[in-house]
Scaffold this motif. Structure first.
Motif, PDB file in Angstrom:
ATOM      1  N   VAL A 117       0.831  -1.206   0.000  1.00 31.73           N
ATOM      2  CA  VAL A 117       0.000   0.000   0.000  1.00 31.73           C
ATOM      3  C   VAL A 117       0.861   1.251   0.000  1.00 31.73           C
ATOM      4  O   VAL A 117       1.998   1.246   0.493  1.00 31.73           O
ATOM      5  N   LYS A 196       0.159  -3.642   4.011  1.00 27.23           N
ATOM      6  CA  LYS A 196      -1.123  -3.324   4.639  1.00 27.23           C
ATOM      7  C   LYS A 196      -1.096  -3.663   6.121  1.00 27.23           C
ATOM      8  O   LYS A 196      -1.663  -2.942   6.956  1.00 27.23           O
ATOM      9  N   ALA A 210      -4.199   1.109  -2.280  1.00 27.74           N
ATOM     10  CA  ALA A 210      -3.699  -0.273  -2.291  1.00 27.74           C
ATOM     11  C   ALA A 210      -3.201  -0.573  -3.694  1.00 27.74           C
ATOM     12  O   ALA A 210      -3.883  -0.274  -4.679  1.00 27.74           O
TER      13      ALA A 210
END
Length: 259
Positions: A117, A196, A210
């Motif tokens: 991310v 993440k 993302a």
């Protein structure tokens, strides 16, 4: 008639008694097994909880966990650092050790998956990865691609999006994803590329975007047991434990996917 002990016989008995006493003391006081685990830095929170759960059912096994970038840990193992189990954030490091015959045969397995991310501070005005080559962004933090798998995945993303040349002068390189996250939320960098799982429970950060899986290699965390381990059975027990429902729930809690 009593026989008198010669000096040599007396010394043999004395030394034998001392050795037996030492062995007895060692066996009684050192019943615990020590396992040295080298694990990717961003696994710290999940591993601490797993360590607690493992100790509940294996009180005689103590875990010492060394955290760092997967590349640095792999080099430490190659150079002879004590290690029973290696958990990497990338497959390259595990493959290297396996190819060099450092791993116990058939002990390396895929454990969990993660997502890449783009992050920034909570109040970031950056909206997407397309902002990276605009004046909004001055510094982009990533892990060193040669030693930090997250940095490698970020570099692959830049290449697949055809933006590497445009943003290369903005890149600042960190020793691991924990440092990338710290820079990205403290103002030392405008944004950064982390997993993440690093930001799921971090109140100071904001997930900007993302990164699609098709923009980089699969983010898989393998685990392997070192052939040089002096505690193979205990190492296998811990490896097996990581695949139990207890650990699956913990990994999911911290943002990992199961393989």
């Amino acid at each position: 008639m009593k026989k008198r002990l010669t000096l040599s016989t007396f010394l043999i008995i004395l030394i034998s008694t001392i050795l037996l006493s030492s062995c007895s003391t060692f066996n009684n006081s050192s019943g615990a097994i020590e396992l040295n685990i080298s694990a990717a830095a961003n696994l710290k929170e999940a591993m601490e909880e797993i360590q607690t759960e493992f100790k509940k059912i294996n009180s005689n096994i103590n875990l010492t966990i060394n955290y760092g970038s997967s590349g640095s840990l792999e080099q430490q193992i190659e150079q002879g650092a004590p290690c029973d189990i290696f958990i990497s954030a990338g497959q390259d490091q595990m493959k290297f050790l396996n190819d060099k015959s450092f791993l116990l045969e058939n002990s390396d397995k895929d454990l969990i998956k993660n997502d890449l991310v783009l992050v920034g501070p909570k109040n970031s005005e950056i909206n997407s990865i397309s902002d990276l080559n605009t004046d909004k962004v001055k510094k982009i933090a990533i892990g060193e691609p040669h030693s930090v798998p997250a940095g490698k995945y970020a570099d692959e993303t830049f290449q697949n999006l055809n933006i590497k040349n445009e943003i290369s002068s903005k890149l600042v390189f960190a020793k691991d994803v924990k440092e990338v996250l710290a820079w990205s939320t403290s103002g030392n960098a405008d944004v950064g590329f982390v997993y993440k799982s690093d930001v799921l429970n971090d109140s100071n950060s904001k997930i900007i975007e993302a990164i699609p899986d098709d923009k980089h290699s699969a983010i898989i965390y393998p685990i392997g047991i070192l052939k040089a381990s002096k505690n193979i059975d205990a190492s296998k027990s811990f490896e097996d434990f990581l695949f139990t429902d207890t650990c699956k729930k913990i990994f999911k809690k911290y943002g990992y996917h199961l393989t």
